[in-house]
Design an enzyme around this catalytic site. Sequence first.
Site, PDB file in Angstrom:
ATOM      1  N   THR A  86       0.803  -1.269  -0.188  1.00 20.62           N
ATOM      2  CA  THR A  86      -0.034   0.176   0.021  1.00 20.62           C
ATOM      3  C   THR A  86       0.783   1.315  -0.029  1.00 20.62           C
ATOM      4  O   THR A  86       1.934   1.324   0.566  1.00 20.62           O
ATOM      5  CB  THR A  86      -0.949  -0.105   1.252  1.00 20.62           C
ATOM      6  OG1 THR A  86      -1.397   1.273   1.432  1.00 20.62           O
ATOM      7  CG2 THR A  86      -0.364  -0.410   2.528  1.00 20.62           C
ATOM      8  N   ASP A  87       0.214   2.229  -0.533  1.00 24.99           N
ATOM      9  CA  ASP A  87       1.029   3.751  -0.414  1.00 24.99           C
ATOM     10  C   ASP A  87       1.128   4.201   0.880  1.00 24.99           C
ATOM     11  O   ASP A  87       1.863   5.020   1.298  1.00 24.99           O
ATOM     12  CB  ASP A  87       0.440   4.719  -1.221  1.00 24.99           C
ATOM     13  CG  ASP A  87      -1.148   4.877  -1.034  1.00 24.99           C
ATOM     14  OD1 ASP A  87      -1.803   4.434  -0.106  1.00 24.99           O
ATOM     15  OD2 ASP A  87      -1.662   5.837  -1.531  1.00 24.99           O
ATOM     16  N   GLU A  88       0.535   3.543   1.853  1.00 24.80           N
ATOM     17  CA  GLU A  88       0.454   3.896   3.239  1.00 24.80           C
ATOM     18  C   GLU A  88       1.643   3.623   3.914  1.00 24.80           C
ATOM     19  O   GLU A  88       2.151   4.272   5.027  1.00 24.80           O
ATOM     20  CB  GLU A  88      -0.714   3.474   4.260  1.00 24.80           C
ATOM     21  CG  GLU A  88      -1.973   3.704   3.572  1.00 24.80           C
ATOM     22  CD  GLU A  88      -3.140   3.513   4.537  1.00 24.80           C
ATOM     23  OE1 GLU A  88      -3.007   3.512   5.561  1.00 24.80           O
ATOM     24  OE2 GLU A  88      -4.315   3.467   3.830  1.00 24.80           O
TER      25      GLU A  88
ATOM     26  N   TYR B  34      -1.509  -0.496  11.259  1.00 28.43           N
ATOM     27  CA  TYR B  34      -1.619  -1.052   9.892  1.00 28.43           C
ATOM     28  C   TYR B  34      -0.663  -0.822   8.883  1.00 28.43           C
ATOM     29  O   TYR B  34       0.113  -1.822   8.245  1.00 28.43           O
ATOM     30  CB  TYR B  34      -2.845  -0.551   9.202  1.00 28.43           C
ATOM     31  CG  TYR B  34      -3.158  -0.860   7.839  1.00 28.43           C
ATOM     32  CD1 TYR B  34      -3.301  -2.233   7.368  1.00 28.43           C
ATOM     33  CD2 TYR B  34      -3.092  -0.044   6.793  1.00 28.43           C
ATOM     34  CE1 TYR B  34      -3.277  -2.400   5.907  1.00 28.43           C
ATOM     35  CE2 TYR B  34      -3.146  -0.119   5.406  1.00 28.43           C
ATOM     36  CZ  TYR B  34      -3.177  -1.248   5.084  1.00 28.43           C
ATOM     37  OH  TYR B  34      -3.363  -1.647   3.582  1.00 28.43           O
TER      38      TYR B  34
ATOM     39  N   LYS C  27       2.307  -3.450   7.463  1.00 26.77           N
ATOM     40  CA  LYS C  27       2.578  -3.631   5.794  1.00 26.77           C
ATOM     41  C   LYS C  27       3.761  -3.658   5.431  1.00 26.77           C
ATOM     42  O   LYS C  27       4.583  -4.258   4.733  1.00 26.77           O
ATOM     43  CB  LYS C  27       1.420  -2.931   5.010  1.00 26.77           C
ATOM     44  CG  LYS C  27       0.052  -3.065   5.112  1.00 26.77           C
ATOM     45  CD  LYS C  27      -0.368  -4.431   4.387  1.00 26.77           C
ATOM     46  CE  LYS C  27      -0.198  -4.526   2.968  1.00 26.77           C
ATOM     47  NZ  LYS C  27      -0.669  -5.931   2.473  1.00 26.77           N
TER      48      LYS C  27
END
Length: 334
Positions: free
Chosen positions: A123-125, A147, A151
């Site tokens: 994810t871009d997060e 989260y 990741k």
Amino acid sequence: MRLLITGGAGFIGSEFVRLTLAEHAEDSVTVLDKLTYAGNERNLDPVRDDPRFRFVKGDIADPEVVRGLAGECDVVVNFAAESHVDRSLEEPGQFILTDVYGTYVLLEAARSAGHARFLQVSTDEVYGDVGEGRSREGDPLRPRSPYSASKAGGELLVQAYRASYGFPAIVTRGSNTYGWYQYPEKIIPLFVTNALEDKPLPIYGDGTAVRDYIFVEDHCRGIDTALRAGSPGEDYNIGAGGEVNGLAVAGTVLRLLDKPESLKQFVRDRPGHDRRYALESSKLRGLGWQPRVSFDAGMERTVAWYVANQEWWRPLKNGDFWEFYRRNYRRAPE
Ligand code: NAD
Ligand code: TYD
């Protein structure tokens, strides 16, 4: 190819299963999914009768199950994850078990089975809050929520397997994804279903935090491109390049459903709320991919689907759902 698609009963994973079977006649798909609150076997109804498809209920953190399935497949595409930031603030442990330890179990099984390719859906997060400009693949990982840290932990294991064992893994970092079959906890399906129920749309803080929304088909085509045309050892961003804030999401939903502005409700901000994510996706574009669906067109298709498929989402907004809602938003549904 025989694909092992983990988390294939979830939102994006199920779209990827449907896309793979529709577009690659020679491929077969095994889905491994634990069916958590977010997993839904009904998402796979469209492919249930396809002889090239099979479903296995199980946990990616269970080495025995994973070893057996890896031995029967050629590649792993790992979608399985706990995926909601607000839930990670409440219970980080399950995120670490699935998103970090589960990724390790998959890597180990795929390596032992001698797989020539592995794709980790990230994810871009993992880039964290992006003040200005757009994140590129070489940028440092600065996750800020349990989260995104989980990741990033999964990704770091992938990097370690590449460096230590020459393991041929690809990582994709997709941006905020929306579309059909999305469990109604993320902002877009939550706002659409709340509006259909004439319930308020809870906007965190002042509603100015920005996301780079991508339609689920575009995200899955991007993963497909990275899997088939990408180079092992490489990371690929997958973003549509737009910037939409929470207020604009609420406004779009209310306009499409012809509901009153009075349904907008400002609520306590999310702790540690990342203000902005933005991706530079030219590397994947260089492989021939590009997003096809604009935010406005994607929102029209998404809203129409939730209107037409109420029997899919109404049962999901059950007692457990509203219990989490009450804790998270510190208010009862109105
Ligand atoms: P989702 O929550 O809808 O689906 C996750 C699926 O994984 C569910 O079917 C669930 O049952 C399954 N699962 C969870 N734990 C498992 C375990 N231990 N073993 C086996 N299966 C398990 O999530 P999603 O939105 O479809 O996201 C899929 C992937 O894409 C995730 O890895 C997520 O981090 C990533 N991603 C999501 C977005 C987004 O905006 N939704 C954006 C970028 C990347
Ligand atoms: P979300 O869909 O949870 O995705 P993520 O936090 O993983 O990017 O949230 C997207 C944006 O919408 C984020 O800025 C937080 C905001 N948001 C709300 O304003 N209200 C909500 O009820 C939710 C779930 C999110």
